[in-house]
Write a protein that holds these residues in place. Sequence first.
Motif, PDB file in Angstrom:
ATOM      1  N   ASN A 115       1.532  10.195  -5.027  1.00 32.75           N
ATOM      2  CA  ASN A 115       0.887   9.450  -6.107  1.00 32.75           C
ATOM      3  C   ASN A 115       1.397   8.017  -6.038  1.00 32.75           C
ATOM      4  O   ASN A 115       2.559   7.756  -6.356  1.00 32.75           O
ATOM      5  N   PHE A 116       0.528   7.085  -5.634  1.00 33.35           N
ATOM      6  CA  PHE A 116       0.894   5.680  -5.516  1.00 33.35           C
ATOM      7  C   PHE A 116       0.711   4.969  -6.853  1.00 33.35           C
ATOM      8  O   PHE A 116      -0.261   5.218  -7.575  1.00 33.35           O
ATOM      9  N   THR A 117       1.670   4.095  -7.171  1.00 31.91           N
ATOM     10  CA  THR A 117       1.570   3.200  -8.323  1.00 31.91           C
ATOM     11  C   THR A 117       1.903   1.792  -7.835  1.00 31.91           C
ATOM     12  O   THR A 117       2.337   1.607  -6.688  1.00 31.91           O
ATOM     13  N   LYS A 118       1.735   0.831  -8.698  1.00 36.58           N
ATOM     14  CA  LYS A 118       2.053  -0.549  -8.325  1.00 36.58           C
ATOM     15  C   LYS A 118       3.507  -0.681  -7.890  1.00 36.58           C
ATOM     16  O   LYS A 118       3.828  -1.490  -7.005  1.00 36.58           O
ATOM     17  N   SER A 119       4.381   0.133  -8.424  1.00 37.98           N
ATOM     18  CA  SER A 119       5.807   0.034  -8.073  1.00 37.98           C
ATOM     19  C   SER A 119       6.053   0.317  -6.589  1.00 37.98           C
ATOM     20  O   SER A 119       7.031  -0.173  -6.026  1.00 37.98           O
ATOM     21  N   ASP A 120       5.166   1.056  -5.930  1.00 44.89           N
ATOM     22  CA  ASP A 120       5.307   1.297  -4.490  1.00 44.89           C
ATOM     23  C   ASP A 120       5.105   0.017  -3.681  1.00 44.89           C
ATOM     24  O   ASP A 120       5.503  -0.049  -2.514  1.00 44.89           O
ATOM     25  N   PHE A 121       4.467  -1.002  -4.281  1.00 44.74           N
ATOM     26  CA  PHE A 121       4.108  -2.220  -3.559  1.00 44.74           C
ATOM     27  C   PHE A 121       4.849  -3.459  -4.060  1.00 44.74           C
ATOM     28  O   PHE A 121       4.546  -4.570  -3.633  1.00 44.74           O
ATOM     29  N   LEU A 122       5.813  -3.307  -4.957  1.00 43.07           N
ATOM     30  CA  LEU A 122       6.489  -4.456  -5.572  1.00 43.07           C
ATOM     31  C   LEU A 122       7.110  -5.409  -4.554  1.00 43.07           C
ATOM     32  O   LEU A 122       7.135  -6.620  -4.766  1.00 43.07           O
ATOM     33  N   LYS A 123       7.598  -4.889  -3.449  1.00 41.46           N
ATOM     34  CA  LYS A 123       8.236  -5.715  -2.428  1.00 41.46           C
ATOM     35  C   LYS A 123       7.271  -6.759  -1.856  1.00 41.46           C
ATOM     36  O   LYS A 123       7.676  -7.787  -1.358  1.00 41.46           O
ATOM     37  N   TYR A 124       5.956  -6.498  -1.966  1.00 40.44           N
ATOM     38  CA  TYR A 124       4.942  -7.366  -1.370  1.00 40.44           C
ATOM     39  C   TYR A 124       4.211  -8.236  -2.390  1.00 40.44           C
ATOM     40  O   TYR A 124       3.269  -8.928  -2.044  1.00 40.44           O
ATOM     41  N   LEU A 125       4.652  -8.191  -3.637  1.00 35.35           N
ATOM     42  CA  LEU A 125       3.993  -8.933  -4.707  1.00 35.35           C
ATOM     43  C   LEU A 125       4.861 -10.085  -5.179  1.00 35.35           C
ATOM     44  O   LEU A 125       6.084  -9.970  -5.202  1.00 35.35           O
ATOM     45  N   ASP A 126       4.222 -11.177  -5.588  1.00 34.36           N
ATOM     46  CA  ASP A 126       4.983 -12.264  -6.209  1.00 34.36           C
ATOM     47  C   ASP A 126       5.175 -11.935  -7.696  1.00 34.36           C
ATOM     48  O   ASP A 126       4.694 -10.912  -8.192  1.00 34.36           O
ATOM     49  N   GLU A 127       5.888 -12.787  -8.399  1.00 30.28           N
ATOM     50  CA  GLU A 127       6.221 -12.535  -9.802  1.00 30.28           C
ATOM     51  C   GLU A 127       4.972 -12.404 -10.670  1.00 30.28           C
ATOM     52  O   GLU A 127       4.905 -11.550 -11.553  1.00 30.28           O
ATOM     53  N   ASP A 128       3.958 -13.233 -10.398  1.00 30.96           N
ATOM     54  CA  ASP A 128       2.722 -13.194 -11.183  1.00 30.96           C
ATOM     55  C   ASP A 128       2.028 -11.843 -11.056  1.00 30.96           C
ATOM     56  O   ASP A 128       1.663 -11.218 -12.055  1.00 30.96           O
ATOM     57  N   TYR A 129       1.839 -11.353  -9.828  1.00 30.59           N
ATOM     58  CA  TYR A 129       1.168 -10.061  -9.629  1.00 30.59           C
ATOM     59  C   TYR A 129       2.038  -8.901 -10.117  1.00 30.59           C
ATOM     60  O   TYR A 129       1.514  -7.880 -10.541  1.00 30.59           O
ATOM     61  N   THR A 130       3.345  -9.063 -10.063  1.00 30.90           N
ATOM     62  CA  THR A 130       4.221  -8.021 -10.579  1.00 30.90           C
ATOM     63  C   THR A 130       4.024  -7.869 -12.086  1.00 30.90           C
ATOM     64  O   THR A 130       3.983  -6.746 -12.597  1.00 30.90           O
ATOM     65  N   LYS A 131       3.859  -8.995 -12.783  1.00 30.81           N
ATOM     66  CA  LYS A 131       3.715  -8.953 -14.242  1.00 30.81           C
ATOM     67  C   LYS A 131       2.278  -8.694 -14.692  1.00 30.81           C
ATOM     68  O   LYS A 131       2.062  -7.980 -15.667  1.00 30.81           O
ATOM     69  N   THR A 132       1.280  -9.291 -14.013  1.00 31.16           N
ATOM     70  CA  THR A 132      -0.087  -9.238 -14.538  1.00 31.16           C
ATOM     71  C   THR A 132      -1.071  -8.517 -13.622  1.00 31.16           C
ATOM     72  O   THR A 132      -2.268  -8.522 -13.888  1.00 31.16           O
ATOM     73  N   GLY A 133      -0.600  -7.903 -12.541  1.00 28.92           N
ATOM     74  CA  GLY A 133      -1.498  -7.208 -11.629  1.00 28.92           C
ATOM     75  C   GLY A 133      -1.518  -5.713 -11.868  1.00 28.92           C
ATOM     76  O   GLY A 133      -0.602  -5.141 -12.449  1.00 28.92           O
ATOM     77  N   ILE A 134      -2.615  -5.089 -11.412  1.00 29.51           N
ATOM     78  CA  ILE A 134      -2.725  -3.630 -11.448  1.00 29.51           C
ATOM     79  C   ILE A 134      -3.054  -3.121 -10.052  1.00 29.51           C
ATOM     80  O   ILE A 134      -3.615  -3.854  -9.231  1.00 29.51           O
ATOM     81  N   LEU A 135      -2.706  -1.878  -9.779  1.00 25.32           N
ATOM     82  CA  LEU A 135      -3.100  -1.239  -8.526  1.00 25.32           C
ATOM     83  C   LEU A 135      -4.573  -0.887  -8.667  1.00 25.32           C
ATOM     84  O   LEU A 135      -4.935   0.035  -9.381  1.00 25.32           O
ATOM     85  N   GLU A 136      -5.410  -1.677  -8.016  1.00 28.91           N
ATOM     86  CA  GLU A 136      -6.853  -1.505  -8.199  1.00 28.91           C
ATOM     87  C   GLU A 136      -7.435  -0.449  -7.278  1.00 28.91           C
ATOM     88  O   GLU A 136      -8.268   0.346  -7.683  1.00 28.91           O
ATOM     89  N   GLY A 137      -7.029  -0.470  -6.026  1.00 31.17           N
ATOM     90  CA  GLY A 137      -7.654   0.458  -5.095  1.00 31.17           C
ATOM     91  C   GLY A 137      -6.777   0.834  -3.938  1.00 31.17           C
ATOM     92  O   GLY A 137      -5.832   0.131  -3.584  1.00 31.17           O
ATOM     93  N   LEU A 138      -7.104   1.977  -3.340  1.00 30.73           N
ATOM     94  CA  LEU A 138      -6.480   2.446  -2.122  1.00 30.73           C
ATOM     95  C   LEU A 138      -7.520   3.353  -1.481  1.00 30.73           C
ATOM     96  O   LEU A 138      -7.916   4.350  -2.089  1.00 30.73           O
ATOM     97  N   VAL A 139      -8.008   2.967  -0.307  1.00 31.43           N
ATOM     98  CA  VAL A 139      -9.072   3.725   0.348  1.00 31.43           C
ATOM     99  C   VAL A 139      -8.702   4.006   1.792  1.00 31.43           C
ATOM    100  O   VAL A 139      -8.006   3.220   2.434  1.00 31.43           O
ATOM    101  N   PHE A 140      -9.202   5.134   2.300  1.00 28.54           N
ATOM    102  CA  PHE A 140      -9.000   5.466   3.703  1.00 28.54           C
ATOM    103  C   PHE A 140      -9.786   4.479   4.553  1.00 28.54           C
ATOM    104  O   PHE A 140     -10.947   4.181   4.276  1.00 28.54           O
ATOM    105  N   ASP A 141      -9.153   3.965   5.617  1.00 31.50           N
ATOM    106  CA  ASP A 141      -9.812   3.007   6.501  1.00 31.50           C
ATOM    107  C   ASP A 141     -10.176   3.664   7.832  1.00 31.50           C
ATOM    108  O   ASP A 141     -11.333   3.735   8.197  1.00 31.50           O
ATOM    109  N   LYS A 142      -9.154   4.162   8.558  1.00 32.55           N
ATOM    110  CA  LYS A 142      -9.435   4.734   9.876  1.00 32.55           C
ATOM    111  C   LYS A 142      -8.267   5.565  10.368  1.00 32.55           C
ATOM    112  O   LYS A 142      -7.141   5.436   9.892  1.00 32.55           O
TER     113      LYS A 142
END
Length: 189
Positions: A105-132
Amino acid sequence: MKQVCFFASLAVALLTIASCSEKKKSTDIITQRVETVKPQGPERMQEYDNSREVAWIGKQYTVTVHRQPGDSLPMVKDETGQKFVDNIISVRVLRADGTQFYSHNFTKSDFLKYLDEDYTKTGILEGLVFDKAEGDFLEFAASVSHPNSDEYIPLVVKLSRMGQVTIQRDTQMDTTGDTPEQDPSSEEM
């Protein structure tokens, strides 16, 4: 006739005096009042389900992705104070016999290392889709976004044949179908 000339002269004199007088100038500026939008109750994205059959490393797998609002997660606010519910995205990979190869189960916290302060505070995990499926990896595209906007941070999630996950920021536009080189700052989960 003298009376008519007298009244005509008087009328011309009054009009001349009236037209020469200075008009009162107003300093009032007329504009429409802008009503500030008051925040409503928390906004939430719709649930999303996707299931795909995938041929990978010589076998058949089923990849399922399910997004749902995460009421247990901290909410984020935009600049108007509007609250948004963040999302939980479940990824499952099942073997052909129905046994589970991978689940998370992925949440935004799985991606915090790749986010700046703005996205950490005001961003949401919008999508995750299979690519290939490519080589030893199943690849997924993920995004953390500012709600109700086109602004987002693209991410690549790779699942290895050993069940290990690496995440990296997607720094290349995928216009040719080529995959970006491995980012040295990618993280293994």
